[in-house]
Design an enzyme around this catalytic site. Sequence first.
Site, PDB file in Angstrom:
ATOM      1  CB  CYS A 162     -14.877  50.150   6.987  1.00 25.85           C
ATOM      2  SG  CYS A 162     -14.323  50.926   5.463  1.00 25.85           S
ATOM      3  CG  HIS A 257     -10.293  51.865   8.311  1.00 25.46           C
ATOM      4  ND1 HIS A 257      -9.315  51.459   7.434  1.00 25.46           N
ATOM      5  CD2 HIS A 257     -11.447  51.885   7.596  1.00 25.46           C
ATOM      6  CE1 HIS A 257      -9.853  51.235   6.240  1.00 25.46           C
ATOM      7  NE2 HIS A 257     -11.144  51.468   6.317  1.00 25.46           N
TER       8      HIS A 257
HETATM    9  P1  NAP Z   1     -13.430  44.242  -4.354  1.00 25.08           P
HETATM   10  O1  NAP Z   1     -12.266  43.616  -3.709  1.00 25.08           O
HETATM   11  O2  NAP Z   1     -13.193  45.120  -5.529  1.00 25.08           O
HETATM   12  O3  NAP Z   1     -14.479  43.075  -4.767  1.00 25.08           O
HETATM   13  C1  NAP Z   1     -15.602  43.377  -5.560  1.00 25.08           C
HETATM   14  C2  NAP Z   1     -16.491  42.163  -5.788  1.00 25.08           C
HETATM   15  O4  NAP Z   1     -17.597  42.586  -6.634  1.00 25.08           O
HETATM   16  C3  NAP Z   1     -15.791  41.015  -6.540  1.00 25.08           C
HETATM   17  O5  NAP Z   1     -16.322  39.797  -6.106  1.00 25.08           O
HETATM   18  C4  NAP Z   1     -16.206  41.283  -8.002  1.00 25.08           C
HETATM   19  O6  NAP Z   1     -16.196  40.106  -8.797  1.00 25.08           O
HETATM   20  C5  NAP Z   1     -17.627  41.759  -7.804  1.00 25.08           C
HETATM   21  N1  NAP Z   1     -18.060  42.568  -8.969  1.00 25.08           N
HETATM   22  C6  NAP Z   1     -17.396  43.599  -9.530  1.00 25.08           C
HETATM   23  N2  NAP Z   1     -18.086  44.057 -10.616  1.00 25.08           N
HETATM   24  C7  NAP Z   1     -19.201  43.288 -10.700  1.00 25.08           C
HETATM   25  C8  NAP Z   1     -20.295  43.224 -11.628  1.00 25.08           C
HETATM   26  N3  NAP Z   1     -20.383  44.073 -12.641  1.00 25.08           N
HETATM   27  N4  NAP Z   1     -21.253  42.300 -11.450  1.00 25.08           N
HETATM   28  C9  NAP Z   1     -21.198  41.430 -10.397  1.00 25.08           C
HETATM   29  N5  NAP Z   1     -20.168  41.415  -9.497  1.00 25.08           N
HETATM   30  C10 NAP Z   1     -19.190  42.336  -9.655  1.00 25.08           C
HETATM   31  O7  NAP Z   1     -14.248  45.162  -3.320  1.00 25.08           O
HETATM   32  P2  NAP Z   1     -14.377  44.970  -1.712  1.00 25.08           P
HETATM   33  O8  NAP Z   1     -13.369  45.784  -1.014  1.00 25.08           O
HETATM   34  O9  NAP Z   1     -14.517  43.544  -1.415  1.00 25.08           O
HETATM   35  O10 NAP Z   1     -15.760  45.723  -1.417  1.00 25.08           O
HETATM   36  C11 NAP Z   1     -17.012  45.092  -1.627  1.00 25.08           C
HETATM   37  C12 NAP Z   1     -18.118  46.011  -1.093  1.00 25.08           C
HETATM   38  O11 NAP Z   1     -17.953  46.174   0.321  1.00 25.08           O
HETATM   39  C13 NAP Z   1     -18.077  47.421  -1.696  1.00 25.08           C
HETATM   40  O12 NAP Z   1     -19.398  47.872  -1.850  1.00 25.08           O
HETATM   41  C14 NAP Z   1     -17.338  48.231  -0.633  1.00 25.08           C
HETATM   42  O13 NAP Z   1     -17.677  49.602  -0.659  1.00 25.08           O
HETATM   43  C15 NAP Z   1     -17.842  47.562   0.642  1.00 25.08           C
HETATM   44  N6  NAP Z   1     -16.948  47.672   1.806  1.00 25.08           N
HETATM   45  C16 NAP Z   1     -15.624  47.357   1.712  1.00 25.08           C
HETATM   46  C17 NAP Z   1     -14.809  47.421   2.848  1.00 25.08           C
HETATM   47  C18 NAP Z   1     -13.343  47.085   2.832  1.00 25.08           C
HETATM   48  O14 NAP Z   1     -12.681  47.240   3.882  1.00 25.08           O
HETATM   49  N7  NAP Z   1     -12.770  46.622   1.716  1.00 25.08           N
HETATM   50  C19 NAP Z   1     -15.368  47.813   4.065  1.00 25.08           C
HETATM   51  C20 NAP Z   1     -16.722  48.101   4.134  1.00 25.08           C
HETATM   52  C21 NAP Z   1     -17.498  48.021   3.001  1.00 25.08           C
HETATM   53  P3  NAP Z   1     -14.894  39.694  -9.696  1.00 25.08           P
HETATM   54  O15 NAP Z   1     -13.881  39.185  -8.728  1.00 25.08           O
HETATM   55  O16 NAP Z   1     -15.442  38.644 -10.579  1.00 25.08           O
HETATM   56  O17 NAP Z   1     -14.459  40.942 -10.406  1.00 25.08           O
END
Ligand code: NAP
Length: 365
Positions: A162, A257
Amino acid sequence: MAKIPVGILGATGMVGQNYIALLNNHPWFKVCYVAASPRSAGKKYAEAVAGRWQLIDTYAPHVGELVVQDANDVSQAVAAFKRKRCAFVFSALEMGKAETAALEEAYAAAGIPVISNASAHRWTPDVPVLIPEVNPHHVDIIPIQQKARGWKKGFIAVKPNCSIQSYMIPLQALVQEGFLIKRLVVTTMQAVSGAGYPGVPSLDMIDNIVPYIGGEEEKSEKEPLKIFGTIVNGTLKNASMPKISACCNRVPVIDGHTACIYLEFGSKKPSVDEIKKIWAAFKGLPQELKFPMAPEQPIIYREEDNRPQPRKDRDLDKGMAVVIGRLRPCNVFDVRFTALSHNTVRGAAGGGILNAELLKSKGYI
Ligand code: NAP
């Protein structure tokens, strides 16, 4: 046209919630499968996100009723996908890199295309890192990826970090007009939603700036080179320029960002007015083909001295436009400017949906 049923892995997280909200009224895709960690599995979606839904827009009633599945259970997903005729998954998992990579491969091997937000496969040589306005032709690596791995229907395509979204499209607009970019220095000010939920502890963030985001500077320096690269002998070969130096900071902003960018061109140097004209005229494939998630104007230039600002500019054109301001000559390089993009929309779920629209238009899903 009947909508294509799709699944979301990591549907309960920050990015997953954005997928759910953005797909609410999407004309092509409909959410029919949601999966997350074993902590959420077995609960209805509405129950799994109760108390941690982060967005103003809510989820569709049918999504609230879906039972969250364990994203690690691929065979269960395959059975559900057959039953519901799902076409592909968006992956928004936050797990260890090796675990994520292996799980995404298991879905692809089982015949389910994966459009991912995770960084796990960004450096896999036959996996395209897509920004549809910049490198839509990189989808041509997918048949090569499938053949090399013996996958018939499944494949993996990812979107980049991002932090680089706000300047990749403006750079592409200049590159395609023949301006070589030799060196780029960038300082980012990244929103807290970029760290997921619950993310950075509030005591680290309120009244503060954290001058470190693990892995972010390396990604900012390397990923643009793959995106500007070319397919050679069945693999994506990185571009050799620009040389990039990045400093990434976490700031107390919820979404959006911001980046301050300094550019050095090759011998052919555009003037400030020329650059503004190029940005105003720029349209990519998503605009030409009128993809539903595409912003009409991918680069919006603000003439005011004090813009772009995250709170005022991040939502422009569905949160999918990049907003630029303060373009001026630089005392060290050639020009400098400030750029902004919505990290959970253009930089995550919206960018993922735009990739799915690109892949559908090219016949891969
Ligand atoms: P997040 O809010 O921490 O959400 C993580 C998700 O993964 C939740 O649905 C969680 O489920 C699931 N999860 C965690 N541990 C797991 C496991 N062991 N097995 C299966 N599912 C699991 O993170 P996020 O910000 O949404 O980011 C998600 C992805 O997108 C990451 O790879 C991040 O690097 C990428 N990303 C994020 C952004 C951003 O702006 N946030 C931008 C670009 C890319 P539970 O709710 O059940 O724990």
